[in-house]
Design a protein around this motif. Structure first.
Motif, short mmCIF file in Angstrom:
data_model
loop_
_atom_site.label_atom_id
_atom_site.label_comp_id
_atom_site.label_asym_id
_atom_site.label_seq_id
_atom_site.Cartn_x
_atom_site.Cartn_y
_atom_site.Cartn_z
N LEU A 81 12.65 -5.96 -21.91
CA LEU A 81 12.41 -4.90 -20.95
C LEU A 81 12.17 -5.48 -19.56
N VAL A 87 8.19 3.98 -20.42
CA VAL A 87 8.88 4.42 -21.63
C VAL A 87 8.05 5.48 -22.35
N ASN A 111 19.36 3.40 -19.31
CA ASN A 111 18.66 2.99 -18.09
C ASN A 111 18.63 4.18 -17.14
N CYS A 156 16.77 -3.26 -21.01
CA CYS A 156 16.55 -2.20 -22.00
C CYS A 156 17.43 -2.45 -23.22
N LEU A 204 14.76 4.54 -20.91
CA LEU A 204 13.87 3.75 -20.08
C LEU A 204 13.87 4.37 -18.69
#
Length: 283
Positions: A81, A87, A111, A156, A204
């Motif tokens: 990450l 998140v 993303n 991600c 994310l």
């Protein structure tokens, strides 16, 4: 019990990573799984964080940080990450689902922007245009539909440790900016015969911090072009790599003439063109 290792490289982004670590404490994990969190800090002024295993490095670059975190990890599945992200509570569960349940070797999440919106619609992804074919084929779907992929974003993604070690991890020659390192890693997985899957449900929320990270160690956009040429030479033919080199230089040369009525900008882009030509010739 299967252990999942979350590895977060960070550099001068204290306020962002604290929020991310809080999010990771509230994850609803898959059954028979537990989590370890590893922070690899390259900040100028180190800060030890709670709820994680913390390491500080004096080097600069996300590839070195991630590879170091993997060496310190104990998990069978690795998650990478970025530090400037948030998140939801089901993020880990959704990200590793293709690996745990569908026999994939690696997986990519979406993303998204800070509000959780997908950057691309379904049709937009298939209509993407770029003079740089490496950027096109390694672009993460980032759309509201899951599918097999050959792209996984370093900010991600998840991969089994076994596969990560077999392909040699992230190529540290892409540091200090790390520009294009995830594209190289994804093509390494693909050409090695490993399967990847994009799960749009693993969102994310990328803040995109204006400082910290690699923003002050070089131009990512400049280095991305240099590194895509290196990637083309690595995984494709010399003919394709040379063609990409020509297109990159043509793109930079065009910027000179677009600013011809603004001498200072024209000189700036001319210098950029010469720098790009030098870097590409050294690849």
């Amino acid at each position: 019990m299967k252990l999942i290792s979350v590895i977060i490289p960070t550099r001068n982004r204290n306020k962002y990573i604290i929020d991310l670590l809080d999010d990771l404490q509230n994850q609803v994990l898959p059954s028979n799984c537990k989590l370890e969190i590893i922070v690899v800090d390259q900040s100028d002024k180190p800060t030890v964080y709670n709820h994680c295993r913390y390491y500080h490095l004096s080097t600069t670059g996300p590839c070195q940080s991630r590879n170091y975190g993997v060496r310190k990890s104990k998990g069978e599945i690795l998650i990478f990450l970025d530090d400037d992200a948030r998140v939801e509570s089901d993020f880990i569960k959704e990200l590793v689902q293709p690996i745990l349940e569908s026999n994939y070797d690696a997986s990519a999440g979406a993303n998204c922007d800070v509000e959780g919106n997908y950057p691309l619609g379904e049709e937009q992804f298939f209509k993407m245009k770029s003079f740089n074919f490496i950027q096109t084929i390694t672009a993460n779907p980032n759309s509201p539909k899951s599918r097999p992929t050959i792209a996984i974003p370093g900010c991600c993604c998840a991969v089994t440790k076994k596969v990560f070690n077999e392909v040699g991890g992230f190529d540290e020659s892409f540091d200090p900016t790390g520009a294009g390192e995830d594209r190289d890693f994804a093509l390494n997985l693909f050409t090695s015969g490993y399967k990847m899957y994009y799960n749009h449900k693993a969102r994310l929320f990328h803040i995109g911090a204006s400082s910290g990270g690699s923003r002050d160690v070089g131009s990512r956009s400049f280095n991305l072009q240099v590194n895509t040429h290196k990637i083309a030479k690595k995984y494709f033919s010399d003919v394709q790599a040379d063609a990409l080199k020509y297109l990159i230089l043509r793109e930079y040369k065009s910027k000179i003439f677009k600013k011809i009525l603004k001498p200072k900008l024209s000189i700036y882009h001319y210098k950029k063109y010469l720098s790009m030509k030098k870097e590409l010739n050294q690849n």
